[in-house]
Design a protein around this motif. Structure first.
Motif, PDB file in Angstrom:
ATOM      1  N   UNK A  15      60.177 148.195 -22.165  1.00  0.00           N
ATOM      2  CA  UNK A  15      60.026 149.534 -22.731  1.00  0.00           C
ATOM      3  C   UNK A  15      58.644 149.690 -23.366  1.00  0.00           C
ATOM      4  N   UNK A  16      58.191 148.670 -24.068  1.00  0.00           N
ATOM      5  CA  UNK A  16      56.840 148.684 -24.617  1.00  0.00           C
ATOM      6  C   UNK A  16      55.806 148.820 -23.507  1.00  0.00           C
ATOM      7  N   UNK A  17      56.030 148.117 -22.415  1.00  0.00           N
ATOM      8  CA  UNK A  17      55.100 148.158 -21.280  1.00  0.00           C
ATOM      9  C   UNK A  17      55.035 149.551 -20.672  1.00  0.00           C
ATOM     10  N   UNK A  18      56.182 150.180 -20.484  1.00  0.00           N
ATOM     11  CA  UNK A  18      56.222 151.521 -19.898  1.00  0.00           C
ATOM     12  C   UNK A  18      55.488 152.523 -20.790  1.00  0.00           C
ATOM     13  N   UNK A  19      55.607 152.375 -22.091  1.00  0.00           N
ATOM     14  CA  UNK A  19      54.967 153.305 -23.018  1.00  0.00           C
ATOM     15  C   UNK A  19      53.485 153.021 -23.220  1.00  0.00           C
ATOM     16  N   UNK A  20      53.004 151.895 -22.744  1.00  0.00           N
ATOM     17  CA  UNK A  20      51.585 151.605 -22.867  1.00  0.00           C
ATOM     18  C   UNK A  20      51.150 151.459 -24.311  1.00  0.00           C
ATOM     19  N   UNK A  21      49.970 151.990 -24.642  1.00  0.00           N
ATOM     20  CA  UNK A  21      49.404 151.827 -25.975  1.00  0.00           C
ATOM     21  C   UNK A  21      50.288 152.373 -27.077  1.00  0.00           C
ATOM     22  N   UNK A  22      50.926 153.535 -26.842  1.00  0.00           N
ATOM     23  CA  UNK A  22      51.761 154.108 -27.902  1.00  0.00           C
ATOM     24  C   UNK A  22      52.996 153.258 -28.174  1.00  0.00           C
ATOM     25  N   UNK A  23      53.396 152.446 -27.192  1.00  0.00           N
ATOM     26  CA  UNK A  23      54.570 151.602 -27.383  1.00  0.00           C
ATOM     27  C   UNK A  23      54.384 150.547 -28.456  1.00  0.00           C
ATOM     28  N   UNK A  24      53.127 150.199 -28.733  1.00  0.00           N
ATOM     29  CA  UNK A  24      52.852 149.139 -29.700  1.00  0.00           C
ATOM     30  C   UNK A  24      52.567 149.679 -31.093  1.00  0.00           C
ATOM     31  N   UNK A  25      52.692 150.987 -31.271  1.00  0.00           N
ATOM     32  CA  UNK A  25      52.448 151.563 -32.586  1.00  0.00           C
ATOM     33  C   UNK A  25      53.631 151.301 -33.517  1.00  0.00           C
ATOM     34  N   UNK A  26      53.358 151.283 -34.815  1.00  0.00           N
ATOM     35  CA  UNK A  26      54.389 151.009 -35.810  1.00  0.00           C
ATOM     36  C   UNK A  26      55.464 152.088 -35.805  1.00  0.00           C
ATOM     37  N   UNK A  27      55.075 153.330 -35.477  1.00  0.00           N
ATOM     38  CA  UNK A  27      56.013 154.444 -35.541  1.00  0.00           C
ATOM     39  C   UNK A  27      57.062 154.409 -34.440  1.00  0.00           C
ATOM     40  N   UNK A  28      56.754 153.782 -33.313  1.00  0.00           N
ATOM     41  CA  UNK A  28      57.686 153.755 -32.186  1.00  0.00           C
ATOM     42  C   UNK A  28      58.754 152.699 -32.421  1.00  0.00           C
ATOM     43  N   UNK A  29      60.009 152.981 -32.049  1.00  0.00           N
ATOM     44  CA  UNK A  29      61.117 152.106 -32.426  1.00  0.00           C
ATOM     45  C   UNK A  29      61.290 150.876 -31.544  1.00  0.00           C
ATOM     46  N   UNK A  30      60.591 150.810 -30.407  1.00  0.00           N
ATOM     47  CA  UNK A  30      60.823 149.696 -29.481  1.00  0.00           C
ATOM     48  C   UNK A  30      60.520 148.347 -30.120  1.00  0.00           C
ATOM     49  N   UNK A  31      59.475 148.268 -30.935  1.00  0.00           N
ATOM     50  CA  UNK A  31      59.146 146.966 -31.543  1.00  0.00           C
ATOM     51  C   UNK A  31      60.241 146.532 -32.513  1.00  0.00           C
ATOM     52  N   UNK A  32      60.919 147.503 -33.125  1.00  0.00           N
ATOM     53  CA  UNK A  32      62.024 147.162 -34.021  1.00  0.00           C
ATOM     54  C   UNK A  32      63.216 146.609 -33.242  1.00  0.00           C
ATOM     55  N   UNK A  33      63.485 147.181 -32.070  1.00  0.00           N
ATOM     56  CA  UNK A  33      64.555 146.656 -31.219  1.00  0.00           C
ATOM     57  C   UNK A  33      64.218 145.243 -30.746  1.00  0.00           C
ATOM     58  N   UNK A  34      62.965 145.018 -30.395  1.00  0.00           N
ATOM     59  CA  UNK A  34      62.566 143.687 -29.937  1.00  0.00           C
ATOM     60  C   UNK A  34      62.731 142.663 -31.051  1.00  0.00           C
ATOM     61  N   UNK A  35      62.302 143.002 -32.251  1.00  0.00           N
ATOM     62  CA  UNK A  35      62.397 142.066 -33.361  1.00  0.00           C
ATOM     63  C   UNK A  35      63.848 141.793 -33.749  1.00  0.00           C
ATOM     64  N   UNK A  36      64.681 142.845 -33.734  1.00  0.00           N
ATOM     65  CA  UNK A  36      66.098 142.637 -34.031  1.00  0.00           C
ATOM     66  C   UNK A  36      66.746 141.784 -32.951  1.00  0.00           C
ATOM     67  N   UNK A  37      66.364 142.017 -31.689  1.00  0.00           N
ATOM     68  CA  UNK A  37      66.933 141.235 -30.588  1.00  0.00           C
ATOM     69  C   UNK A  37      66.584 139.765 -30.747  1.00  0.00           C
ATOM     70  N   UNK A  38      65.364 139.460 -31.171  1.00  0.00           N
ATOM     71  CA  UNK A  38      64.979 138.068 -31.412  1.00  0.00           C
ATOM     72  C   UNK A  38      65.869 137.443 -32.486  1.00  0.00           C
ATOM     73  N   UNK A  39      66.095 138.177 -33.571  1.00  0.00           N
ATOM     74  CA  UNK A  39      66.925 137.641 -34.656  1.00  0.00           C
ATOM     75  C   UNK A  39      68.351 137.413 -34.166  1.00  0.00           C
ATOM     76  N   UNK A  40      68.899 138.351 -33.417  1.00  0.00           N
ATOM     77  CA  UNK A  40      70.287 138.214 -32.947  1.00  0.00           C
ATOM     78  C   UNK A  40      70.465 137.008 -32.032  1.00  0.00           C
ATOM     79  N   UNK A  41      69.426 136.628 -31.290  1.00  0.00           N
ATOM     80  CA  UNK A  41      69.572 135.489 -30.373  1.00  0.00           C
ATOM     81  C   UNK A  41      69.902 134.200 -31.110  1.00  0.00           C
ATOM     82  N   UNK A  42      69.622 134.154 -32.418  1.00  0.00           N
ATOM     83  CA  UNK A  42      69.889 132.939 -33.192  1.00  0.00           C
ATOM     84  C   UNK A  42      71.306 132.884 -33.733  1.00  0.00           C
ATOM     85  N   UNK A  43      72.022 134.012 -33.739  1.00  0.00           N
ATOM     86  CA  UNK A  43      73.352 134.012 -34.355  1.00  0.00           C
ATOM     87  C   UNK A  43      74.322 133.088 -33.641  1.00  0.00           C
TER      88      UNK A  43
END
Length: 291
Positions: free
Chosen positions: A243-271
């Motif tokens: 999803x970040x890739x499809x959105x290009x530069x705007x995908x990596x901005x703090x305001x866009x929610x994709x980075x939050x999903x990625x970070x939460x997904x990383x945390x969940x993998x440890x549960x």
């Protein structure tokens, strides 16, 4: 639920989605990011009043009287909305910890060598001796690290997989919306083959994970649960990256929610503990069944 939700289950899913859209939309998500470590107790109580934590409690005990398939649908919506808090632990302890079912008590427990929201919890179930605070990659999930970890409850693994599935579905949805509306060289970027392949791969991973998670909710078999966990982890992590890739530069901005999903997904993998443990469990089951 037979792999496809029936009418009542779809109504439950839609009701949870509507509640979260009204109470935890984009503005509330941003507010939560700006207030790390602070849990919205009012929202927690609203979840309790809606029966989120008491879904699997018998009606005689004040619960909703539904089963694991319905809980999976509800947690999928929670994952889609990036709802913060120790949802899994509180749900599992509803009926055992006073106030947990109603959302009056926040419960946490060790999972995969980590414990989430330790300081915000009213009740801690399990041994957290030696827990050390750590900097969490996810601003919405404060973490403590434990010196040792025990095998997680299969239901906790499955509900976490459902949250991962919700994230994967949301990322696929956002990527497709952007591919249809964003134009380059005078046409939507969704007409470019590279973008089409990214979106198609996201959809395939999400649908495969959904089938596995829903099947595991019906069988409740530990092997099915861990297979669903692996597929859901992949769908969530790779889906957010794509999803970040499809959105290009705007995908990596703090305001866009994709980075939050990625970070939460990383945390969940440890549960559920290391992925190798799930893989070894599945391999052992296959070998045991080999004539």
């Amino acid at each position: 639920m037979r792999l496809q939700p029936d009418e009542d289950q779809r109504a439950l899913r839609d009701g949870v989605r509507e509640l979260l859209a009204r109470r935890f939309g984009p503005r509330e998500l941003r507010d939560a990011v700006e207030r790390p470590g602070l849990l919205d107790r009012r929202l927690w109580r609203e979840l309790g009043a809606a029966g989120f934590f008491a879904l699997r409690l018998p009606e005689d005990d004040g619960g909703v009287g539904l089963g694991l398939p319905e809980a999976v649908l509800a947690f999928e919506e929670a994952g889609r909305a990036l709802l913060p808090g120790p949802l899994v632990a509180t749900h599992l302890e509803a009926g055992r910890v006073p106030g947990a079912a109603e959302g009056h008590a926040v419960v946490t427990a060790p999972m995969g060598g980590l414990v989430e929201w330790l300081r915000a919890a009213d009740e801690v179930r399990g041994d957290t001796a030696g827990a050390l605070p750590m900097r969490s990659v996810d601003p919405l999930t404060p973490l403590h690290r434990l010196p040792a970890s025990a095998a997680p409850d299969p239901v906790a693994v499955l509900l976490t997989a459902a949250e991962q599935l919700g994230s994967a579905g949301r990322m696929c949805e956002l990527a497709v919306q952007h591919a249809r509306s964003r134009e380059q060289f005078g046409r939507p970027i969704g007409t470019f083959q590279a973008v089409q392949h990214l979106c198609a791969d996201m959809l395939v991973r999400t649908r495969t994970a959904r089938a596995a998670v829903h099947a595991a909710a019906v069988t409740a078999d530990p092997v099915d649960v861990h297979a669903a966990r692996l597929l859901a982890d992949e769908a969530a992590v790779r889906g957010a990256r794509d999803c970040l890739q499809v959105h290009g530069g705007m995908g990596f901005t703090w305001e866009f929610e994709a980075h939050l999903h990625l970070k939460r997904a990383w945390v969940r993998t440890y549960r559920a503990g290391p992925a190798t443990e799930s893989e070894e469990l599945m391999a052992a089951a296959l070998l045991d069944g080999d004539p």
